[in-house]
Scaffold this active site. Structure first.
Site, PDB file in Angstrom:
ATOM      1  N   SER A   1       0.834  -1.172   0.096  1.00  0.00           N
ATOM      2  CA  SER A   1       0.027  -0.185   0.008  1.00  0.00           C
ATOM      3  C   SER A   1       0.797   1.243   0.052  1.00  0.00           C
ATOM      4  O   SER A   1       2.100   1.421   0.503  1.00  0.00           O
ATOM      5  CB  SER A   1      -0.899  -0.041   1.228  1.00  0.00           C
TER       6      SER A   1
ATOM      7  N   THR B   1      -5.794   2.628  -6.901  1.00  0.00           N
ATOM      8  CA  THR B   1      -7.206   2.377  -6.268  1.00  0.00           C
ATOM      9  C   THR B   1      -8.025   3.573  -6.723  1.00  0.00           C
ATOM     10  O   THR B   1      -7.917   4.649  -6.516  1.00  0.00           O
ATOM     11  CB  THR B   1      -6.771   2.461  -4.775  1.00  0.00           C
TER      12      THR B   1
END
Ligand SMILES: Cc1cc2nc3c(=O)[nH]c(=O)nc-3n(C[C@H](O)[C@H](O)[C@H](O)COP(=O)(O)O)c2cc1C
Length: 366
Positions: A119, A169
């Site tokens: 991430s 994302t």
């Protein structure tokens, strides 16, 4: 708590047998605000719960008297082999749960032979994550920063560190409403140093995500800018409709992760397994489609593949494994669900993942 947890080993007395056993352990072990942050959904958490319930509306249609002596769970994603179609979704802040956080996750993923999507909100430096598991397959999940120059530097750094794909994302133009985090007055900025976001020599400079970290102006047209600054394949995470899937094809995207962010962003959207077939149909085989959200058993993996996913990703279960025993806990989580999936294949009559198809499932009438 005392009679449930063996204080010497730090582990529970009974072996953990399924992913939800790890959930129960993490609930007991983690501070309440951390547990709430991990487990929480947006608003009423309807979609978070539906992600799980939707899998239970799908029944299996097993075929018997097929030789299943040699069941092979291996497959590929973006041309790279993985030991099973079960990989790790990007989740932030692993150091909240285990001291060396993402480094443990990376080692466990490498040992298991699966892909780990790191991430943007990782709490270890990307250099350290890459160095601790140099042979692991890793993709990088990017939140595009309003300062494009900063984003460009990060992408180039990620590329030079050997990450093999960029996962953009798309479902966080702003943060969803997480009621528990409001009640707990959770402030991740104060709790954690976002070490990851600058190369080591720049760590004293302004944190990448101070002020307004995620660019909410990003549009389809900006994808060509991303494509111009990297050679990595680009994968969009969070697509839920055929309309957006068709646009992804038009923009030469390499893959889609059907996802609703674990029900943490927009509530009341479809469960990810319920959105999968529509997206798979829309891309017409022009790119790989993956799924995350609510995967808890080997049967869930089988159902997702039957509906056209090439691979699935785990979010919260990885954090439960980390909270249990760091690297070893994540290894155990992956091992258990890989074994379950092997059993699912054998009991439905599949020798290889290529044989898994739509005839193996049926939607139950409620
Ligand atoms: C604690 C937590 C942090 C997350 N952080 C990120 C993130 O930084 N970037 C991202 O794209 N998705 C993030 N997600 C969403 C996951 O990638 C994934 O979509 C979701 O957790 C999948 O559902 P599951 O938890 O039911 O497996 C996060 C999810 C959780 C639970």
């Amino acid at each position: 708590e005392g009679d449930k947890i063996d204080s010497e080993s730090g582990g529970p007395e009974m072996p953990l047998a399924c992913l939800t056993d790890f959930q129960a352990f993490a609930r007991e072990r983690l501070p309440k605000s951390t547990w709430d942050f991990i487990e929480g959904g947006a608003d009423d958490s309807f979609t978070r719960d539906d992600n799980i319930a939707a899998f239970k509306r799908i029944r299996l249609r097993p075929r018997y008297l097929k030789n299943v002596v040699n069941v092979d769970t291996r497959t590929t994603i973006q041309g790279e082999e993985i030991t099973a179609p079960i990989c790790i979704s990007p989740t932030g802040f692993h150091c909240l749960v285990w001291p060396d956080g993402e480094m443990s996750t990376a080692r466990a993923a490498q040992a298991a032979g699966v892909c780990y999507i790191t991430s943007t909100f990782a709490t270890c430096a990307l250099e350290d994550i890459a160095a601790t598991a140099p042979r692991g397959l890793r993709w990088f999940q990017l939140y595009v920063h309003p300062d494009r120059q900063l984003s460009k530097q990060l992408v180039q750094r990620v590329e030079s560190l050997g990450f093999r794909a960029l996962v953009i994302t798309v479902d966080v133009p702003k943060l969803g409403n997480r009621r528990h985090d409001i009640r707990n007055q959770l402030d991740l900025k104060l709790n954690l140093l976002l070490k990851d976001l600058h190369s080591p020599k720049e760590r004293t400079s302004m944190p990448y995500f101070q002020m307004s970290p995620i660019d909410s102006s990003i549009c389809w047209n900006d994808l060509s800018w991303l494509q111009s600054i990297t050679r990595l394949p680009i994968i969009l995470k969070g697509i839920l409709t055929k309309e957006d899937a068709e646009l992804a094809v038009k923009h030469n995207i390499h893959g889609i992760i059907v996802s609703n962010h674990g029900g943490r962003q927009l509530d009341d959207v479809l469960a990810s397994i319920d959105a999968l077939a529509e997206v798979v149909a829309a891309v017409k085989g022009k790119m790989e489609v993956y799924l995350d959200g609510g995967i808890r058993t080997g049967n869930d993996v089988l159902k997702a593949l039957a509906l056209g996913a090439k691979c699935v990703f785990l979010g919260r279960p990885i954090l439960w494994g980390l909270a249990y025993k760091g690297e070893d806990g994540v290894k155990e989580v992956l091992n258990i669900i890989k074994n379950e999936f092997h059993t699912s294949m054998a009991l439905t009559g599949c020798q290889s993942v290529a044989e898994i198809n739509q005839d193996m499932i049926q939607f139950s009438r409620l």
